[in-house]
Write a protein that holds these residues in place. Structure first.
Motif, PDB file in Angstrom:
ATOM      1  N   PHE A  46      -7.150 -79.632  25.899  1.00 27.23           N
ATOM      2  CA  PHE A  46      -7.258 -78.876  24.968  1.00 27.23           C
ATOM      3  C   PHE A  46      -5.461 -78.329  24.627  1.00 27.23           C
ATOM      4  O   PHE A  46      -5.080 -78.439  23.753  1.00 27.23           O
ATOM      5  CB  PHE A  46      -8.437 -77.717  25.785  1.00 27.23           C
ATOM      6  CG  PHE A  46      -9.072 -77.910  25.608  1.00 27.23           C
ATOM      7  CD1 PHE A  46      -9.401 -77.767  23.588  1.00 27.23           C
ATOM      8  CD2 PHE A  46     -10.032 -77.754  25.781  1.00 27.23           C
ATOM      9  CE1 PHE A  46     -10.783 -78.407  22.857  1.00 27.23           C
ATOM     10  CE2 PHE A  46     -11.406 -78.718  25.448  1.00 27.23           C
ATOM     11  CZ  PHE A  46     -12.116 -78.041  24.271  1.00 27.23           C
ATOM     12  N   GLN A  90      -3.793 -78.648  20.773  1.00 25.51           N
ATOM     13  CA  GLN A  90      -3.613 -77.431  19.385  1.00 25.51           C
ATOM     14  C   GLN A  90      -2.757 -77.767  17.857  1.00 25.51           C
ATOM     15  O   GLN A  90      -2.968 -77.492  17.227  1.00 25.51           O
ATOM     16  CB  GLN A  90      -3.563 -76.178  20.662  1.00 25.51           C
ATOM     17  CG  GLN A  90      -3.927 -75.791  21.806  1.00 25.51           C
ATOM     18  CD  GLN A  90      -5.611 -75.666  20.811  1.00 25.51           C
ATOM     19  OE1 GLN A  90      -5.163 -75.297  19.460  1.00 25.51           O
ATOM     20  NE2 GLN A  90      -7.002 -75.606  21.748  1.00 25.51           N
ATOM     21  N   PRO A 106      -8.892 -82.378  17.994  1.00 22.88           N
ATOM     22  CA  PRO A 106      -9.226 -81.013  18.690  1.00 22.88           C
ATOM     23  C   PRO A 106     -10.689 -81.317  18.598  1.00 22.88           C
ATOM     24  O   PRO A 106     -11.111 -80.784  18.779  1.00 22.88           O
ATOM     25  CB  PRO A 106      -8.937 -79.961  17.802  1.00 22.88           C
ATOM     26  CG  PRO A 106      -7.884 -80.765  16.534  1.00 22.88           C
ATOM     27  CD  PRO A 106      -7.816 -81.992  16.820  1.00 22.88           C
ATOM     28  N   LEU A 115     -13.830 -81.741  21.684  1.00 20.64           N
ATOM     29  CA  LEU A 115     -14.234 -80.533  21.735  1.00 20.64           C
ATOM     30  C   LEU A 115     -15.752 -81.385  22.550  1.00 20.64           C
ATOM     31  O   LEU A 115     -16.375 -81.275  23.137  1.00 20.64           O
ATOM     32  CB  LEU A 115     -14.756 -80.195  20.758  1.00 20.64           C
ATOM     33  CG  LEU A 115     -15.541 -78.865  20.753  1.00 20.64           C
ATOM     34  CD1 LEU A 115     -15.297 -77.650  20.989  1.00 20.64           C
ATOM     35  CD2 LEU A 115     -15.890 -77.848  19.220  1.00 20.64           C
ATOM     36  N   SER A 137     -15.745 -83.223  25.320  1.00 19.85           N
ATOM     37  CA  SER A 137     -15.958 -81.350  26.534  1.00 19.85           C
ATOM     38  C   SER A 137     -16.935 -81.574  26.909  1.00 19.85           C
ATOM     39  O   SER A 137     -18.040 -81.786  27.850  1.00 19.85           O
ATOM     40  CB  SER A 137     -14.670 -80.737  26.516  1.00 19.85           C
ATOM     41  OG  SER A 137     -15.353 -80.170  24.982  1.00 19.85           O
ATOM     42  N   ASP A 196     -11.333 -70.245  19.710  1.00 20.38           N
ATOM     43  CA  ASP A 196      -9.960 -70.704  18.761  1.00 20.38           C
ATOM     44  C   ASP A 196     -10.399 -72.357  19.334  1.00 20.38           C
ATOM     45  O   ASP A 196      -9.029 -72.891  19.308  1.00 20.38           O
ATOM     46  CB  ASP A 196      -9.524 -70.484  20.888  1.00 20.38           C
ATOM     47  CG  ASP A 196      -8.806 -69.234  20.514  1.00 20.38           C
ATOM     48  OD1 ASP A 196      -8.502 -68.483  19.684  1.00 20.38           O
ATOM     49  OD2 ASP A 196      -8.231 -68.448  21.982  1.00 20.38           O
ATOM     50  N   SER A 197     -10.863 -73.006  19.583  1.00 24.14           N
ATOM     51  CA  SER A 197     -11.507 -73.953  20.286  1.00 24.14           C
ATOM     52  C   SER A 197     -11.849 -74.754  18.757  1.00 24.14           C
ATOM     53  O   SER A 197     -11.369 -75.668  18.094  1.00 24.14           O
ATOM     54  CB  SER A 197     -12.445 -74.582  20.789  1.00 24.14           C
ATOM     55  OG  SER A 197     -13.879 -74.340  20.266  1.00 24.14           O
TER      56      SER A 197
END
Lengths: 147, 623, 116, 182
Positions: free
Chosen positions: B52, B56, B78, B82, B85, B474-475
């Motif tokens: 991660f 960013q 990003p 996501l 994951s 934040d993600s």
């Protein structure tokens, strides 16, 4: 059905060797005279078909068995292929006429054709064997009559 | 990890490599196989979390290789990280859930195949997400479709094969649309590299409509929005439960991922596309919700609810403002969590009782408190009850539709609110008739620790992300990047405190008034009506009233009778809204029209063959 | 030209039998007639007026032979075609006999109705 | 040339009888007449190899056909026909003859082979070097067994496969297992 009348049987007995010999002759001298493996093979098959018709289909299983016919068929095909592969062994291409190019015989004589007579006889037995096998199966196929 | 680029490829290589390995391991020892697949999936999850920080700042390109005119490449942004994951998390949950669940197949079916396919499925999905080039994406997309097909038909029952075939045919139709779109894109713009496409200003105007609609249909079949959703409610119930969780949790998200990617990251499309997608989403919410209410099959109910939730995501994405996009993506993530949880919970219910019929279930809460607690968290999250994560994303979506400056924005808001109401109704049905009420079916087995963990982990995540949504934000932030997202303030702790307070007050009231003494366990009753007070003449006029038992699904059938929505159920029962059946009707009509010419008579065929031959020869030779 | 046309008519007779007859044996006969017609047509193409069979005799020079012999290529191919057609006929007859045993008729419309 | 045409007309008449005759025996014998007539025509056309092959093959064909029909007790092979198909076949015949007439002019004139029309044909090569390179006086057999032996091998394979199929169809054991049918 155990074959036809004694007259037919007798005639067949006398004639069939000549038919067989004629078939082989036609196959063997195909490169010199009209004929060749295909008609010769059909004549060979015709000889056995004649025998079968004259003596009845019981003979098919007894004297000249189906198995030997199929073995003849397969062996003849195999020898055709082997003749082709031997071309490789003699350093030429597949199915090359290596005998003719290697040891030429006199023109218009049996040996002049190289491996052509051999292949012709192989084709003759191949065609004869397979056609006889299919005829014998048609003759032995009794399902309709039984019904 | 100095250069994470090369290591990034491990995300793809490890699951695909482990897929055959797991099969071989399973021949040695089943236990080893189970641990191995769990470790692999967990490892990939951990690895994706570790990646991660690297994305960013910007996209991460790794592995580019030219093959002819096509450049195979993989990259991580990003958003795709996501997705990776999420995929690995849910695959991990499925793989720790499965060993227990598969016990009922052991001996009949090859469970090694199951694990191998599971890892292949995971590899396909990850590949489809991290592909940096459209043809590469297509290859992995097809791998995903195929693996999912074999997983859906894993039980090998006639029903599952039928559902799997439907899924496969519809998916392949979609895949063909995608392929056509890719080829068209390649022809018109000369590249299929995502990086180059993103740098392009716009599509060729005359082709943009066809390309975009092909992509929308193609990815939409996987995303399962109305009206091309019809494979989903058939395929989900028939698949093994962990697979349903994967299908609903992430596979349809991969479709949504690509819709978002194509429409908002790659091309700057005109706002009318967004409006169209938002309206489709709104329709999907309402119709999915209505269809979910009347289902009697647990998994089918949850499957229809998935369609409804996909509508939310599409609506948010279609609105297309920063808020809407954020809401859509957060809802995507949340939905993956709670829908995975619900399907796994339903899987446990199916596992312990052996039935999927809601009418035959009830009273499981006493026997499985942990599972009940987890499932109720998932259910409340789905219904959008604070302080769970579902509330959070739905709130953003409402806000986005309020802020949306279009004439039909109120309609979107109404649809979203109404869909939320519907979701409360159907999820209550699920909770009530499966877990509450009196017990109707004996439990054959009890869930193992793996199953409990598999439902517990997402439940904790749902709760945690609802109370402390910071990591979620934040993600999301780098995905939306350029657009300012959050205006105003939102204090999650405060809301949580309020709601917890309300719950405590409610519990205190419950204890004070002492309702417990006056109530006793009854057969499941629903919708505020119970057996004694229900107007049986109205709902069940022809039923013998002496030996009368009300099933929860029957009470919900009263919704079916109402004139406003009756047409929907009629259409669903007669397959009017199923493109699969519609295509088969067209095909049958076509074949019927050709039947006179092909009546099975050899002679007639020969006439056609010879006439055709002559005509073709003539045409060929007269040129 | 008339000769070619006759071969074509022979072919047409075979085709007529294949298309119009409902009896399997008649259809097989039609196919055999069609094969005959095609073979005859090929040989007709290779025909040379006042030509001789492509078999070299002792004493004839090769150049004279080339100028007088028939075209050997169609003949060589027709020989294989004839023998193959015999094999194919055997296969078709075997199929027909099997069908007769199964359905009790050679009529193809009946066979179609009694499918299964 | 007229002789050949007479033989061809004879075969056409025989073929029509073979197609239309209701009796199995007469139909099959007429079919034989087609084959034998053609074989004599082949003899006139300067193709003795084919004539021989045609005769013997025709004999076997007849034997097989008779075994399949009369040997199984089928004496009538009446081929009822339907009117729609008759119309269809007439249309087809019209189409075919129009096509044929259109391209008849593209063929070399009867009596002129490709050898006469073109200068460098494979046939000329075979005729010229048949004896020298293959060693056989019969050029047809030279082609079959030397120049184009691959074709012959393929042909043997086709024959083998066809016969194999026929035997498989007829073999009781294949269909019903050991011990006869049913």
């Amino acid at each position: 059905m155990s074959g036809m009348s004694p007259i037919v049987k007798t005639v067949t007995r006398w004639v069939s060797p000549f038919i067989l010999a004629f078939g082989i002759y036609i196959a063997l001298t195909g490169h010199l005279t009209p004929g060749g493996g295909f008609p010769g093979g059909v004549i060979i098959a015709g000889c056995f078909v004649l025998l079968t018709l004259a003596y009845g289909k019981e003979k098919v299983d007894g004297v000249f068995s189906l198995k030997s016919a199929s073995v003849t068929d397969s062996l003849a095909s195999l020898s055709f292929l082997c003749m082709g592969l031997l071309g490789y062994v003699f350093g030429r291409g597949f199915l090359n006429n290596f005998i003719q190019s290697g040891f030429p015989g006199k023109a218009f004589e049996l040996l002049s054709g190289g491996n052509m007579p051999i292949i012709n006889v192989a084709i003759g037995f191949k065609v004869g064997g397979s056609l006889f096998v299919v005829f014998a199966y048609l003759a032995l196929f009794r399902a309709i009559e039984e019904e | 990890m100095s250069d994470p680029g090369i290591y990034g490829l491990a995300l793809l290589v490890i699951p695909l490599g482990a897929s055959p390995l797991v099969w071989l391991l399973g021949k040695v020892s089943k236990k080893l196989r189970n641990y191995f697949s769990g470790i692999i999936t967990l490892g990939i999850f951990g690895f994706s979390l570790a990646l991660f920080p690297y994305v960013q700042s910007g996209n991460l390109e790794f592995f580019t290789k030219e093959v002819g005119e096509v450049v195979i490449s993989f990259g991580l942004g990003p958003f795709s990280l996501l997705m990776v994951s999420l995929i690995s998390l849910l695959c991990f949950l499925a793989s720790i859930f499965s060993p227990n669940y598969l016990k009922r197949y052991e001996g009949n079916l090859n469970t090694n195949k199951y694990f191998s396919l599971l890892l292949g499925f995971m590899g396909g999905m990850i590949g489809a997400v991290i592909a940096g080039e459209l043809f590469t994406m297509f290859v992995f997309w097809e791998l995903m479709t195929l693996a999912a097909y074999f997983l859906i038909t894993f039980e090998n029952s006639p029903d599952s094969i039928k559902a799997g075939n439907k899924y496969f045919l519809m998916s392949e139709g979609g895949a063909l649309a995608i392929l056509a779109g890719i080829v068209l894109l390649w022809v018109t713009s000369g590249t299929t590299q995502l990086a180059e496409l993103g740098a392009m200003a716009a599509l060729e105007p005359e082709f943009s409509i066809s390309i975009l609609s092909l992509f929308l249909i193609g990815f939409g079949v996987k995303a399962a929005f109305f009206p091309i959703h019809s494979w989903l409610p058939d395929a989900h119930p028939e698949a093994p439960s962990p697979i349903s969780a994967l299908l609903s949790g992430i596979m349809i998200k991969v479709g949504l991922f690509w819709i978002i990617k194509v429409f908002w990251e790659l091309f700057s499309v005109s706002p009318s596309w967004g409006s169209a997608i938002a309206v489709i989403g709104a329709f999907t919410i309402v119709i999915g919700g209505f269809l979910a209410i009347v289902q009697n099959d647990i998994k089918r109910l949850i499957a229809y609810s998935s369609i409804s939730q996909v509508g939310y995501i599409l609506m948010g994405v279609g609105i297309g403002t920063g808020l809407g996009l954020a809401g859509g993506i957060i809802h995507l993530l949340n939905h993956a969590l709670f829908k995975g949880l619900l399907f796994l919970g339903a899987g446990i219910v199916v596992y312990v009782t052996g039935t999927r019929k809601l009418d035959d279930l009830g009273g499981l809460s006493k026997e499985m408190p942990v599972v009940f607690g987890s499932v109720i968290i998932g259910a409340l999250s789905l219904a959008g009850v604070p302080p769970l994560n579902g509330f959070y994303s739905k709130w953003i979506l409402y806000q986005a539709s309020i802020d949306f400056e279009r004439g039909f924005a109120p309609f979107l808001l109404v649809a979203a609110l109404f869909g939320s109401t519907l979701s409360v109704i159907y999820i209550t049905k699920f909770i009530y008739s499966a877990f509450l009420g009196e017990m109707k079916t004996e439990m054959d087995r009890s869930p193992g620790w793996g199953m409990k963990t598999a439902v517990g982990v997402p439940a904790i995540l749902c709760l945690g992300l609802g109370i402390y949504p910071r990591p979620l934000l934040d993600s999301i932030r780098p995905i939306i990047g350029r657009i300012p997202v959050f205006e105003g303030t939102w204090v999650a702790y405060m809301a949580a405190a309020f709601l917890l307070g309300a719950i405590i007050v409610g519990a205190a009231l419950y204890a004070l008034v002492d309702l417990k003494k006056r109530s006793k366990r009854k057969p499941a009753f629903m919708g505020g009506e119970n057996e004694e007070t229900i107007d049986t003449d109205m709902y069940f006029p022809y039923v013998d009233k002496l030996d009368f038992k009300v099933y929860p699904s029957e009470i919900y059938n009263s919704i079916k009778k109402s004139k406003m929505v009756n047409w929907l159920y009629v259409a669903e029962e007669r397959n009017f809204i199923d493109p699969y059946v519609a295509v088969s009707w067209v095909g049958k009509a076509l074949t019927r029209s050709f039947r006179w010419a092909h009546n099975g008579l050899l002679s007639r065929y020969l006439v056609w063959v010879f006439s055709g031959l002559i005509v073709i020869l003539w045409l060929l030779t007269t040129q | 030209m008339l000769t070619y046309l006759l071969a074509f008519i022979l072919f047409a007779v075979g085709l007529y039998s294949v298309i119009n007859k409902r009896n399997l044996i008649k259809i097989i006969m039609g196919i055999i007639i069609m094969e005959h017609a095609v073979n005859a047509f090929l040989i007709l193409i290779g025909y040379r007026i006042s030509g001789k069979a492509p078999i070299l005799e002792k004493g004839t020079s090769v150049t004279e032979f080339v100028n007088s012999a028939m075209d050997p290529l169609p003949q060589a191919l027709v020989i294989t075609s004839i023998v193959i057609s015999l094999g194919v006929v055997a296969l078709m007859v075997a199929l027909a006999v099997r069908l007769y045993q199964h359905y009790g008729t050679f009529d193809i419309t009946e066979i179609r109705k009694l499918r299964g | 040339m007229v002789l050949i045409q007479i033989f061809l007309v004879f075969t056409i008449i025989a073929a029509l009888i073979a197609v239309e005759a209701p009796s199995a025996l007469s139909s099959i014998i007429s079919l034989g007449a087609v084959g034998f007539g053609l074989s004599i025509a082949f003899l006139w056309l300067g193709a003795p190899d084919i004539a021989i092959t045609q005769v013997v093959v025709e004999i076997l064909t007849l034997v097989i056909l008779i075994r399949a029909t009369i040997g199984k007790g089928v004496t009538e092979i009446r081929g009822n026909e339907s009117k729609t198909l008759l119309i269809g076949s007439l249309i087809l015949f019209g189409l075919g003859s129009a096509f044929f007439a259109n391209y008849l002019s593209a063929f070399p004139e009867f009596g002129k082979s490709a050898i006469d029309v073109f200068s460098e044909t494979p046939s000329q090569f075979y005729l010229k070097f048949g004896l020298e390179k293959a060693g056989g006086a019969n050029v047809v057999n030279d082609i079959l067994l030397d120049f184009r032996a691959y074709d012959t091998l393929g042909e043997a394979t086709v024959l083998f496969t066809a016969i194999l199929g026929a035997i498989t169809l007829l073999n009781k054991d294949v269909f019903f297992g050991e011990g006869g049918e049913k």
